[in-house]
Design an enzyme around this catalytic site. Structure first.
Site, mmCIF file in Angstrom:
data_model
loop_
_atom_site.group_PDB
_atom_site.id
_atom_site.type_symbol
_atom_site.label_atom_id
_atom_site.label_comp_id
_atom_site.label_asym_id
_atom_site.label_seq_id
_atom_site.Cartn_x
_atom_site.Cartn_y
_atom_site.Cartn_z
ATOM 1 N N CYS A 21 0.860 -1.183 0.000
ATOM 2 C CA CYS A 21 0.000 0.000 0.000
ATOM 3 C C CYS A 21 0.897 1.235 0.000
ATOM 4 C CB CYS A 21 -0.930 0.094 1.187
ATOM 5 S SG CYS A 21 -2.067 -1.272 1.331
ATOM 6 N N ARG A 43 3.894 -0.433 -4.782
ATOM 7 C CA ARG A 43 3.589 -0.917 -3.429
ATOM 8 C C ARG A 43 2.243 -1.645 -3.355
ATOM 9 N NH1 ARG A 43 6.897 1.402 0.359
ATOM 10 N NH2 ARG A 43 5.414 0.942 2.007
ATOM 11 N N TRP A 84 -2.794 -2.727 -1.689
ATOM 12 C CA TRP A 84 -2.509 -4.150 -1.830
ATOM 13 C C TRP A 84 -3.353 -4.816 -0.757
ATOM 14 C CZ3 TRP A 84 -0.510 -8.243 1.047
ATOM 15 C CH2 TRP A 84 -0.075 -9.361 0.317
ATOM 16 N N ASN A 136 -1.736 2.096 5.775
ATOM 17 C CA ASN A 136 -0.921 0.981 5.314
ATOM 18 C C ASN A 136 -0.561 0.176 6.558
ATOM 19 O OD1 ASN A 136 1.116 -0.686 4.274
ATOM 20 N ND2 ASN A 136 2.655 0.941 4.370
ATOM 21 N N GLY A 137 -0.879 -1.108 6.562
ATOM 22 C CA GLY A 137 -0.575 -1.928 7.737
ATOM 23 C C GLY A 137 -1.753 -2.843 8.041
ATOM 24 N N GLU A 197 17.637 -17.585 -7.870
ATOM 25 C CA GLU A 197 17.217 -16.234 -8.227
ATOM 26 C C GLU A 197 16.630 -16.202 -9.646
ATOM 27 O OE1 GLU A 197 16.514 -13.696 -6.767
ATOM 28 O OE2 GLU A 197 16.653 -12.053 -8.191
ATOM 29 N N LYS A 226 12.785 -15.052 -10.517
ATOM 30 C CA LYS A 226 12.476 -13.993 -11.488
ATOM 31 C C LYS A 226 11.448 -14.490 -12.497
ATOM 32 C CE LYS A 226 13.630 -11.112 -9.875
ATOM 33 N NZ LYS A 226 14.360 -11.004 -8.667
ATOM 34 N N GLU A 236 7.906 -14.924 -10.865
ATOM 35 C CA GLU A 236 7.146 -13.760 -10.415
ATOM 36 C C GLU A 236 6.668 -12.867 -11.545
ATOM 37 O OE1 GLU A 236 9.292 -11.290 -7.639
ATOM 38 O OE2 GLU A 236 11.139 -11.509 -8.747
ATOM 39 N N HIS A 276 18.573 -36.885 -6.997
ATOM 40 C CA HIS A 276 17.864 -37.361 -5.803
ATOM 41 C C HIS A 276 16.367 -37.049 -5.867
ATOM 42 C CE1 HIS A 276 21.614 -38.471 -3.908
ATOM 43 N NE2 HIS A 276 22.109 -37.318 -4.331
ATOM 44 N N LYS A 330 5.908 -4.507 -3.870
ATOM 45 C CA LYS A 330 7.361 -4.429 -3.740
ATOM 46 C C LYS A 330 7.829 -4.447 -2.291
ATOM 47 C CE LYS A 330 11.446 -2.705 -5.675
ATOM 48 N NZ LYS A 330 11.878 -4.065 -6.052
#
Ligand code: F6R
Length: 609
Positions: free
Chosen positions: A2, A27, A74, A100-101, A482, A486, A489, A505, A604
């Site tokens: 947010c 955000r 968000w 936000n929270g 990584e 990428k 996402e 394995h 983010k």
């Protein structure tokens, strides 16, 4: 998670707030809204979806006024819909809140408020704040917000305005970031620095439990005890242009191409290729403490965690200190054995990730000193750590982290060199050679960026794949992780990163002609082993895409798909090898028509647990 923006002054608040929200859209982007005060009345507009929907709504129904607050969401409590979009209002519609929270005790508070006659319009936790303020408001918004916050438990960064008190915005923070921007005859608030860069560089970071009254010509800050306090004003050197796309189609691509600069900026002035001197300016431990170190805990989330996994190799190889690397959300709930002879290195681009912050606090409780590797100046992580080694990447706007990762690796090289020097585990000559090699890395990354066209062609060929396996070994195993992250996402393709030697394995069972395998196979001590792993995968019908070192004829003849990167000492190979993988995921996302900079369901800065 947010984004909040607010303005009070003499200019049209709507334009400034929308512009700020545009810079904070990374955000959260499932709905957006704005409330502006005009003639003691609130004008409220909200829309589902990205900010562009709100901008469209405002075209036919503009807001007027010079005081206002806005929000890009968000979702945590309540699905993304117009009723759940911020700002939220009280029963009268005269008190407006952006938040936000997470308010943890909102259900209990909501019940009490409903019993005393308050009518709720949304499913959000935030709306309780509007009603709590309403219940206490008798002409003094500051007091009413203070009283309301005394009742809530949880995390918040919030902005509140009231139609009956148009001359100020009340803001508060606890466990979520909030910045006040200082202007001439105008002031601002925002969740993050980039929102305000075009308007002011003078910024004040609120601290935990702070509350502030912002009017056009003054800002008064109170601490959690209600006393007036002065918080340091910071002058932010980031350039507003850095937070723009600058001719690139997406922020992510721009940020991938900014890596040589970000790496160079991160080491420049901190080490000398002439005499091998390292000067981290207090963002390290004193020599005696480094000599006493019994263990390093590296703690982070997501991409920053992958940087930490590379860090383990650096500190163990160079400084001979045992290292444990933890995902922050796991670390905080186990019982790590912490003491003053250990050190915690927390890594965070945003410096606001809730789990990383909790890990930092846990380490401090355990008397373990904490060093942060952080990009966001003045962020909570950087303020609470005992020392912060800043990466100097500038604002990272694309949700998928790229330049922050290579900036973090650079900072970890610096720390590992510094500690190896202090412990005497490397000779002066070796250290000097490594420092000189690091100096060459930005140029090598520029070379690796030339793989973009190859990665675009490969993306065309593989864009319909449903699954991908990424393999790497040793110091390049984190690079495989990584690369897979990428791809997942931003192009929504299932991808798994695996240590190549572990493939037999289990995961080898997955390999067939429908499972392309990306292999990091550059020169180094496990090169021969990786060649063996490539053979094993090919024998099962797998199509290999190899990232290999320039001039590697064996890979050329063994694999149908390959991309070459310049040769570096193996120690620096992760910082080079990750580049084609970033580019591959970028081009895959573009091929598949995905929203590169704002992938679905993500935000983010993850400021909630
Ligand atoms: C992935 C990504 C995330 C972040 C993670 C930690 O591309 O961006 O995985 O790396 O959320 O964020 P910071 O570094 O801000 O703590």
């Amino acid at each position: 998670m947010c984004g909040i923006v607010g303005y009070i002054g003499s200019k049209p608040a709507g334009d400034i707030i929308i512009d700020g929200l545009r810079r904070l859209e990374y955000r959260g982007y499932d709905s957006a809204g704005i409330a502006v005060l005009q003639d003691r009345a609130i004008e409220l507009r909200r829309s589902v979806g990205k900010l562009s929907a709100l901008v469209k709504a405002l075209e036919s129904n503009a807001v007027r006024g010079t005081v206002g607050i806005g929000h890009t969401r968000w979702a945590t409590h309540g699905r993304p819909c117009e009723e759940n979009a911020h700002p939220h209002t009280d029963c009268t519609g005269k008190i407006v809140v952006v938040h936000n929270g997470i308010i943890e005790n909102y259900l209990e508070l909501k019940k009490q408020l409903q019993q005393s006659g308050h009518v709720f319009k949304s499913e959000t936790d935030t709306e309780v704040i509007a009603h709590l303020v309403e219940a206490r408001f008798n002409g003094d918004l500051l007091q009413a917000v203070q009283g309301a916050l005394a009742q809530v438990r949880g995390a918040y960064a919030l902005g509140v305005i009231a139609a009956d008190e148009p001359g100020r915005i009340i803001v508060a923070r606890r466990d979520a970031p909030l910045i006040i921007g200082l202007g001439e005859g105008e002031n601002f608030l925002a969740s993050d620095i980039p929102a305000l860069l075009p308007y002011t560089r003078r910024m004040v970071f609120l601290e935990e439990g702070d509350l502030a009254a912002i009017s056009a010509d003054k800002v008064v800050i109170y601490n959690s005890g209600g006393e007036t306090v002065v918080r340091k004003e910071h002058s932010i050197a980031w350039d507003a242009v850095q937070a723009e796309k600058g001719g690139y189609k997406h922020f992510m691509l721009k940020e991938i191409f900014e890596q040589p600069q970000a790496i160079q900026d991160t080491f420049r002035g901190r080490l000398s290729p002439e005499d091998g001197a390292i000067n981290l300016d207090g963002a390290t431990l004193p020599a005696e403490a480094v000599r006493q170190l019994s263990k390093i805990y590296i703690v982070a989330c997501g991409t920053s965690y992958h940087a930490g996994l590379v860090g383990k190799f650096l500190f163990e190889n160079l400084a001979r200190i045992p290292v444990e690397v933890d995902i922050a959300s796991e670390f905080r709930y186990r019982s790590p054995v912490l003491d003053k002879n250990a050190v915690a290195i927390v890594i965070s681009q945003s410096g606001e990730t809730a789990d990383t912050l909790a890990a930092l606090r846990l380490s401090k409780q355990g008397k373990c000193p904490v060093i942060a590797v952080c990009n966001a100046i003045g962020s909570t992580v950087s303020r609470e750590a005992d020392a912060t080694l800043y990466t100097r990447c500038g604002p990272e706007i694309g949700v998928a982290s790229t330049k922050a990762f290579t900036g973090q690796l650079t900072a970890l090289y610096l720390l590992a060199f510094d500690w190896a020097g202090k412990r005497g585990t490397l000779t002066g000559d070796t250290l000097l050679r490594l420092i000189r090699e690091l100096w060459e890395v930005p140029g090598k990354v520029s070379e690796a960026l030339k793989s973009s066209d190859t990665m675009r062609s490969l993306a065309k060929e593989f864009s319909q794949a449903r699954d991908f396996l990424y393999l790497g070994r040793n110091i390049n195993y984190p690079v495989a992780l990584e690369g897979a992250l990428k791809l997942k996402e931003i192009s929504y393709i299932h991808a798994e990163g695996y240590p190549a030697g572990e493939m037999k394995h289990g995961p080898i069972a997955l390999i067939d002609e429908d499972m392309p395998v990306m292999v990091v196979a550059t020169a180094g001590k496990v090169y021969e082993k990786i060649l063996g792993n490539i053979e094993e995968a090919q024998a099962r019908g797998g199509t290999i895409i190899a990232v290999a070192t320039e001039g590697d004829e064996a890979i050329k003849s063994k694999t149908s798909h390959h991309v070459f990167v310049p040769h570096v000492d193996e120690l620096f190979s992760p910082i080079i090898n990750v580049v084609p993988l970033q580019l591959f995921s970028y081009h895959m996302a573009v091929q598949r028509g995905c929203d590169v900079d704002q992938p679905r369901n993500l935000a983010k800065s993850v400021t909630v647990e």
